[in-house]
Write a protein that holds these residues in place. Structure first.
Motif, PDB file in Angstrom:
ATOM      1  N   ALA A  85      -0.564  45.893  20.223  1.00 55.75           N
ATOM      2  CA  ALA A  85      -0.353  47.203  19.595  1.00 55.75           C
ATOM      3  C   ALA A  85       1.075  47.332  19.077  1.00 55.75           C
ATOM      4  CB  ALA A  85      -0.665  48.312  20.595  1.00 55.75           C
ATOM      5  N   THR A  86       2.031  46.828  19.843  1.00 54.15           N
ATOM      6  CA  THR A  86       3.439  46.903  19.457  1.00 54.15           C
ATOM      7  C   THR A  86       3.730  46.040  18.226  1.00 54.15           C
ATOM      8  OG1 THR A  86       4.091  47.290  21.753  1.00 54.15           O
ATOM      9  CG2 THR A  86       5.812  46.531  20.271  1.00 54.15           C
ATOM     10  N   ALA A  87       3.011  44.916  18.118  1.00 48.28           N
ATOM     11  CA  ALA A  87       3.257  43.975  17.017  1.00 48.28           C
ATOM     12  C   ALA A  87       2.215  44.103  15.908  1.00 48.28           C
ATOM     13  CB  ALA A  87       3.272  42.548  17.566  1.00 48.28           C
ATOM     14  N   ALA A  88       1.688  45.321  15.730  1.00 43.02           N
ATOM     15  CA  ALA A  88       0.674  45.530  14.681  1.00 43.02           C
ATOM     16  C   ALA A  88       1.218  45.091  13.330  1.00 43.02           C
ATOM     17  CB  ALA A  88       0.278  47.006  14.639  1.00 43.02           C
ATOM     18  N   ALA A  89       0.345  44.464  12.545  1.00 44.20           N
ATOM     19  CA  ALA A  89       0.740  43.950  11.228  1.00 44.20           C
ATOM     20  C   ALA A  89      -0.276  44.390  10.181  1.00 44.20           C
ATOM     21  CB  ALA A  89       0.834  42.421  11.273  1.00 44.20           C
ATOM     22  N   LEU A  90       0.047  44.143   8.929  1.00 40.49           N
ATOM     23  CA  LEU A  90      -0.899  44.460   7.855  1.00 40.49           C
ATOM     24  C   LEU A  90      -2.197  43.700   8.090  1.00 40.49           C
ATOM     25  CD1 LEU A  90       1.461  44.289   4.751  1.00 40.49           C
ATOM     26  CD2 LEU A  90       0.483  46.345   5.805  1.00 40.49           C
ATOM     27  N   PRO A  91      -3.333  44.333   7.816  1.00 44.19           N
ATOM     28  CA  PRO A  91      -4.630  43.675   8.043  1.00 44.19           C
ATOM     29  C   PRO A  91      -4.760  42.383   7.247  1.00 44.19           C
ATOM     30  CG  PRO A  91      -4.925  46.010   7.647  1.00 44.19           C
ATOM     31  CD  PRO A  91      -3.495  45.698   7.309  1.00 44.19           C
ATOM     32  N   LEU A  92      -5.591  41.491   7.770  1.00 38.96           N
ATOM     33  CA  LEU A  92      -5.905  40.243   7.086  1.00 38.96           C
ATOM     34  C   LEU A  92      -7.218  40.400   6.321  1.00 38.96           C
ATOM     35  CD1 LEU A  92      -5.111  37.830  10.041  1.00 38.96           C
ATOM     36  CD2 LEU A  92      -3.920  37.814   7.854  1.00 38.96           C
ATOM     37  N   ALA A  93      -7.374  39.636   5.261  1.00 35.45           N
ATOM     38  CA  ALA A  93      -8.619  39.684   4.496  1.00 35.45           C
ATOM     39  C   ALA A  93      -9.725  38.986   5.283  1.00 35.45           C
ATOM     40  CB  ALA A  93      -8.433  39.003   3.148  1.00 35.45           C
ATOM     41  N   GLY A  94     -10.882  39.585   5.294  1.00 33.48           N
ATOM     42  CA  GLY A  94     -12.033  39.002   5.977  1.00 33.48           C
ATOM     43  C   GLY A  94     -13.265  39.100   5.095  1.00 33.48           C
ATOM     44  N   SER A  95     -14.299  38.334   5.407  1.00 31.22           N
ATOM     45  CA  SER A  95     -15.505  38.334   4.576  1.00 31.22           C
ATOM     46  C   SER A  95     -16.186  39.692   4.564  1.00 31.22           C
ATOM     47  CB  SER A  95     -16.482  37.269   5.076  1.00 31.22           C
ATOM     48  OG  SER A  95     -16.825  37.515   6.429  1.00 31.22           O
ATOM     49  N   LEU A  96     -15.986  40.494   5.617  1.00 30.30           N
ATOM     50  CA  LEU A  96     -16.600  41.823   5.689  1.00 30.30           C
ATOM     51  C   LEU A  96     -15.587  42.937   5.462  1.00 30.30           C
ATOM     52  CD1 LEU A  96     -18.951  41.262   8.764  1.00 30.30           C
ATOM     53  CD2 LEU A  96     -19.516  41.109   6.332  1.00 30.30           C
ATOM     54  N   GLY A  97     -14.421  42.562   4.927  1.00 26.90           N
ATOM     55  CA  GLY A  97     -13.388  43.562   4.675  1.00 26.90           C
ATOM     56  C   GLY A  97     -12.135  43.262   5.477  1.00 26.90           C
ATOM     57  N   PRO A  98     -11.138  44.155   5.435  1.00 25.33           N
ATOM     58  CA  PRO A  98      -9.879  43.936   6.154  1.00 25.33           C
ATOM     59  C   PRO A  98     -10.100  43.793   7.662  1.00 25.33           C
ATOM     60  CG  PRO A  98      -9.681  45.734   4.579  1.00 25.33           C
ATOM     61  CD  PRO A  98     -11.136  45.406   4.667  1.00 25.33           C
ATOM     62  N   VAL A  99      -9.376  42.819   8.258  1.00 25.59           N
ATOM     63  CA  VAL A  99      -9.476  42.545   9.698  1.00 25.59           C
ATOM     64  C   VAL A  99      -8.187  43.013  10.369  1.00 25.59           C
ATOM     65  CG1 VAL A  99      -9.673  40.730  11.431  1.00 25.59           C
ATOM     66  CG2 VAL A  99     -10.967  40.564   9.292  1.00 25.59           C
ATOM     67  N   PRO A 100      -8.288  43.811  11.441  1.00 29.46           N
ATOM     68  CA  PRO A 100      -7.078  44.247  12.151  1.00 29.46           C
ATOM     69  C   PRO A 100      -6.225  43.041  12.552  1.00 29.46           C
ATOM     70  CG  PRO A 100      -9.002  45.398  12.985  1.00 29.46           C
ATOM     71  CD  PRO A 100      -9.513  44.323  12.079  1.00 29.46           C
ATOM     72  N   ALA A 101      -4.906  43.158  12.349  1.00 32.42           N
ATOM     73  CA  ALA A 101      -4.023  42.021  12.623  1.00 32.42           C
ATOM     74  C   ALA A 101      -2.795  42.454  13.416  1.00 32.42           C
ATOM     75  CB  ALA A 101      -3.599  41.374  11.311  1.00 32.42           C
ATOM     76  N   TRP A 102      -2.130  41.479  13.988  1.00 31.28           N
ATOM     77  CA  TRP A 102      -0.874  41.679  14.714  1.00 31.28           C
ATOM     78  C   TRP A 102       0.011  40.480  14.424  1.00 31.28           C
ATOM     79  CZ3 TRP A 102       0.529  38.708  19.299  1.00 31.28           C
ATOM     80  CH2 TRP A 102      -0.382  37.682  19.575  1.00 31.28           C
ATOM     81  N   THR A 103       1.274  40.546  14.785  1.00 33.54           N
ATOM     82  CA  THR A 103       2.195  39.445  14.540  1.00 33.54           C
ATOM     83  C   THR A 103       2.322  38.604  15.797  1.00 33.54           C
ATOM     84  OG1 THR A 103       3.435  40.751  12.927  1.00 33.54           O
ATOM     85  CG2 THR A 103       4.522  38.794  13.829  1.00 33.54           C
ATOM     86  N   CYS A 104       1.703  37.425  15.762  1.00 27.07           N
ATOM     87  CA  CYS A 104       1.834  36.472  16.867  1.00 27.07           C
ATOM     88  C   CYS A 104       3.247  35.899  16.817  1.00 27.07           C
ATOM     89  CB  CYS A 104       0.796  35.355  16.717  1.00 27.07           C
ATOM     90  SG  CYS A 104       1.055  33.958  17.849  1.00 27.07           S
ATOM     91  N   PRO A 105       3.965  35.841  17.943  1.00 26.07           N
ATOM     92  CA  PRO A 105       5.347  35.334  17.920  1.00 26.07           C
ATOM     93  C   PRO A 105       5.446  33.836  17.658  1.00 26.07           C
ATOM     94  CG  PRO A 105       4.667  35.815  20.164  1.00 26.07           C
ATOM     95  CD  PRO A 105       3.581  36.335  19.272  1.00 26.07           C
ATOM     96  N   GLY A 106       4.318  33.121  17.716  1.00 24.02           N
ATOM     97  CA  GLY A 106       4.327  31.679  17.477  1.00 24.02           C
ATOM     98  C   GLY A 106       4.674  30.894  18.728  1.00 24.02           C
ATOM     99  N   ALA A 107       4.501  29.571  18.628  1.00 22.11           N
ATOM    100  CA  ALA A 107       4.742  28.689  19.781  1.00 22.11           C
ATOM    101  C   ALA A 107       6.149  28.102  19.775  1.00 22.11           C
ATOM    102  CB  ALA A 107       3.707  27.566  19.791  1.00 22.11           C
TER     103      ALA A 107
END
Length: 201
Positions: free
Chosen positions: A103-125
């Motif tokens: 929730a804290t790292a919410a990001a702009l949605p990603l494109a999905g086949s059924l419409g925008p997909v809720p997204a967040w910012t993964c900090p990476g490895a």
């Protein structure tokens, strides 16, 4: 010497060693000193005696003849050490922390086949191949900052199961990552097979 694997896991490992011995026999290598050593190690691999020193002996003997055999046995043992000695699921506190992180790292949605997909910012490895990036919310997973393999090698193999569980559930050692970044951190895990003083399960 305590057993770090369940009897069922040891039986599966024993079957794999038996497969290796059969392959060596078919190749006419039965009397090769390295195969003789593997056979002797396997002969001690009986129900109730599959202790960690015996497992280590089997891996060393297999690797001496064919490194890939030793690597295969080590990989099987690593998976089962993790499963047999640490919790396989996280407590509510850990799951709540992961939800809060997303929730804290919410990001702009990603494109999905059924419409925008809720997204967040993964900090990476923390690698060039896995930098911080947008990821689907449903791909979030809980990872240990200090990996389980590191804890096992430095402390877990010397402690009891309750102590290992408490460490595993400590949210101060948790970070929320997407699945691929989580997997990338543990790709080169090598568990020390032999347990030490005060180990119990």
């Amino acid at each position: 010497m305590p057993k770090a694997l369940s009897d069922q896991d040891c039986e599966a490992l024993g079957e794999k060693i038996l497969d290796f011995l059969s392959m060596a026999d078919e190749a006419g290598k039965t009397y090769d000193p390295r195969i003789v050593k593997l056979q002797r190690a396997y002969d001690t691999f009986e129900p109730g005696s599959n202790t960690t020193d015996v497992l280590a002996e089997c891996v060393a003997a297999a690797a001496a003849f064919r490194p890939a055999w030793g690597a295969e046995l080590s990989a099987i043992i690593a998976i089962n050490i993790r499963r047999h000695n640490y919790p396989t699921s996280f407590q509510v506190a850990a799951r709540n922390k992961a939800q809060a992180d997303v929730a804290t790292a919410a990001a702009l949605p990603l494109a999905g086949s059924l419409g925008p997909v809720p997204a967040w910012t993964c900090p990476g490895a923390g690698t060039l191949a896995h930098p911080a990036h947008r990821a689907p919310v449903n791909a979030a997973s809980i990872d240990h900052v200090v990996p389980v393999v590191d804890h096992w090698n430095s402390a877990g193999r010397f402690t009891d199961k309750a102590t290992r569980a408490a460490w595993c559930h400590d949210t101060l050692n948790h970070v929320t990552l997407c699945g691929p970044c989580n997997s990338a951190k543990s790709a080169a895990a090598t568990y020390i097979i032999v347990t030490g003083p005060n180990y119990s399960n």
